[in-house]
Design a protein around this motif. Structure first.
Motif, mmCIF file in Angstrom:
data_model
loop_
_atom_site.group_PDB
_atom_site.id
_atom_site.type_symbol
_atom_site.label_atom_id
_atom_site.label_comp_id
_atom_site.label_asym_id
_atom_site.label_seq_id
_atom_site.Cartn_x
_atom_site.Cartn_y
_atom_site.Cartn_z
ATOM 1 N N PRO A 183 -37.042 19.120 -114.526
ATOM 2 C CA PRO A 183 -37.287 19.354 -115.952
ATOM 3 C C PRO A 183 -36.254 18.798 -116.914
ATOM 4 O O PRO A 183 -36.512 18.746 -118.115
ATOM 5 C CB PRO A 183 -37.341 20.878 -116.055
ATOM 6 N N GLY A 184 -35.089 18.375 -116.427
ATOM 7 C CA GLY A 184 -34.058 17.879 -117.320
ATOM 8 C C GLY A 184 -33.977 16.362 -117.307
ATOM 9 O O GLY A 184 -33.709 15.765 -116.266
ATOM 10 N N VAL A 185 -34.205 15.720 -118.448
ATOM 11 C CA VAL A 185 -34.136 14.258 -118.557
ATOM 12 C C VAL A 185 -32.933 13.893 -119.427
ATOM 13 O O VAL A 185 -32.920 14.182 -120.629
ATOM 14 C CB VAL A 185 -35.425 13.676 -119.161
ATOM 15 N N PRO A 186 -31.911 13.264 -118.859
ATOM 16 C CA PRO A 186 -30.693 12.955 -119.611
ATOM 17 C C PRO A 186 -30.817 11.637 -120.376
ATOM 18 O O PRO A 186 -31.821 10.924 -120.266
ATOM 19 C CB PRO A 186 -29.644 12.840 -118.511
ATOM 20 N N TYR B 86 -25.338 13.897 -114.480
ATOM 21 C CA TYR B 86 -26.231 13.830 -115.633
ATOM 22 C C TYR B 86 -26.657 15.193 -116.153
ATOM 23 O O TYR B 86 -27.121 15.322 -117.292
ATOM 24 C CB TYR B 86 -27.469 12.982 -115.313
ATOM 25 N N HIS B 87 -26.500 16.244 -115.328
ATOM 26 C CA HIS B 87 -26.862 17.581 -115.799
ATOM 27 C C HIS B 87 -25.928 18.059 -116.910
ATOM 28 O O HIS B 87 -26.260 19.012 -117.622
ATOM 29 C CB HIS B 87 -26.861 18.571 -114.636
ATOM 30 N N LEU B 88 -24.774 17.418 -117.059
ATOM 31 C CA LEU B 88 -23.828 17.774 -118.108
ATOM 32 C C LEU B 88 -23.988 16.904 -119.347
ATOM 33 O O LEU B 88 -23.224 17.051 -120.313
ATOM 34 C CB LEU B 88 -22.393 17.664 -117.578
ATOM 35 N N CYS B 89 -24.963 16.021 -119.334
ATOM 36 C CA CYS B 89 -25.235 15.140 -120.473
ATOM 37 C C CYS B 89 -25.450 15.986 -121.732
ATOM 38 O O CYS B 89 -26.303 16.884 -121.743
ATOM 39 C CB CYS B 89 -26.460 14.284 -120.194
#
Length: 359
Positions: A92-95, A107-110
């Motif tokens: 669900p997370g698009v950086p 990229y989860h910390l973007c």
């Protein structure tokens, strides 16, 4: 293509509505998905009940849902990895793909990541939803749509174990036997942990943990003596845990994670609780206990899919309740009460896209 795009929209605290929304137009690097399964997460319930989760605050109407799977209905002009009809799990997370964190593989910390159902980004509890094609993972025929949706919480458990360095032979303590604690249990076992103890305040959850492979469980109460709990955990394991994972976020369990972990071990904090907590840091520092937080997951979706498709992890027992999209309000109420483990909403008829029937 049907023009029905029934969608679950949260307008404000305790005001969740089902209404029609436009079917989205896709870009060249996106796919349009006919949604199939959407699980209810604790964060969804937080937004619904209190209007916030951690530092994320609901300010405008928000489409709910982020634990999901669907079927590709349309592909963008540049999409090469998917075709119409493919069954996919949706990360669900698009950086942004360009910042320091993206370029260094975190990229989860973007800071510009667009994460489903996290204000102000809409989620996918609807008939049709568009998503970046490279964050959709094709499911093998023998993996069900329910399992595809559950790759999302499983990825959290895998990330927690990787952050803690869980490896073959480790003794692991998990504090909290809710959905995240249970997927952490499954991940730790798959990664080679030799002995796992898990705690909770509900015996029903501990029973599920035992069924999923926990070696020991410990029922705790809110007024349990801290020192006695630490001793009891050490007695159950026959040692001090190499890695402790707090999957609760309660101040008492965060403290236990630091107190129980062996010298030189690692305490991983997963649960999101109070913004400030009083902790026994001096003792943890003197014993060189590493304290590591986690935020969602990164590069774990392929690992989660591999573990499920190979049979090393069985997610099916986690789904305890099934509802249709039209029954969303009832499903959220069940999730709010904490009944069962994972509540699954079926946007399409159950098993409509499962090659092997989900038992």
């Amino acid at each position: 293509m049907s023009q029905d795009n029934l969608t679950a929209v949260l307008y404000k605290t305790k005001d969740l509505r089902l209404e029609q929304t436009p079917i989205p137009e896709i870009a060249d690097d996106e796919v349009l998905l006919r949604m199939d399964c959407v699980g209810i997460c604790g964060s969804d319930v937080h937004y619904w009940q209190s209007g916030h989760c951690g530092h994320f605050v609901l300010k405008d109407p928000l489409v709910m849902g982020h634990e999901a799977s669907g079927v590709v209905a349309k592909v963008g002009g540049n999409v090469k990895n998917l075709s119409v009809g493919d069954r996919v799990a949706i990360e669900p997370g698009v950086p942004c793909r360009y910042c320091e964190f993206c370029k260094t593989g975190r990229y989860h910390l973007c800071p510009d990541i667009k994460f489903c159902a996290t204000p102000p980004v809409h989620g996918n509890l609807c008939r049709y939803y568009k998503h970046a094609a490279d964050f959709c993972y094709k499911l093998p025929d023998h993996v069900s749509m329910e399992e595809g949706a559950l790759l999302e919480p499983l990825s959290v458990g895998i990330h927690a174990c990787r952050r803690g360095g869980v490896t073959a032979g480790d003794f692991v303590l998990i504090l909290g036997a809710g959905p995240i604690g249970l997927v952490t249990l499954l991940a730790a076992r798959a990664m080679g942990a030799s002995k796992i103890v898990i705690t909770d305040i509900l015996e029903s959850r501990l029973q599920t943990a035992r069924e999923l492979g926990a070696d020991h469980t410990l029922l705790v109460s809110r007024d349990s003596n801290e020192a006695e709990l630490v001793r009891a955990l050490h007695d159950l394991l026959g040692a001090h845990p190499d890695v402790s994972v707090d999957a609760s976020g309660a101040p008492a369990t965060v403290r236990l994670a630091l107190l129980a972990t062996k010298s030189g071990g690692c305490a991983v904090l997963v649960g999101m609780g109070n913004p400030e907590v009083t902790l026994p840091l001096a003792g943890a520092m003197a014993r060189e206990v590493d304290i590591r937080g986690i935020f969602r997951y990164v590069n774990e979706y392929p690992i989660a899919l591999s573990l499920v498709s190979s049979g090393q992890i069985n997610l099916k027992p986690l789904v305890t309740h099934h509802f249709s999209l039209e029954e969303t309000l009832e499903a959220y109420e069940v999730a709010r009460r904490g009944d069962g483990i994972k509540v699954m909403i079926h946007v399409q008829p159950r098993d409509a896209n499962n090659k092997d029937k989900f038992q």
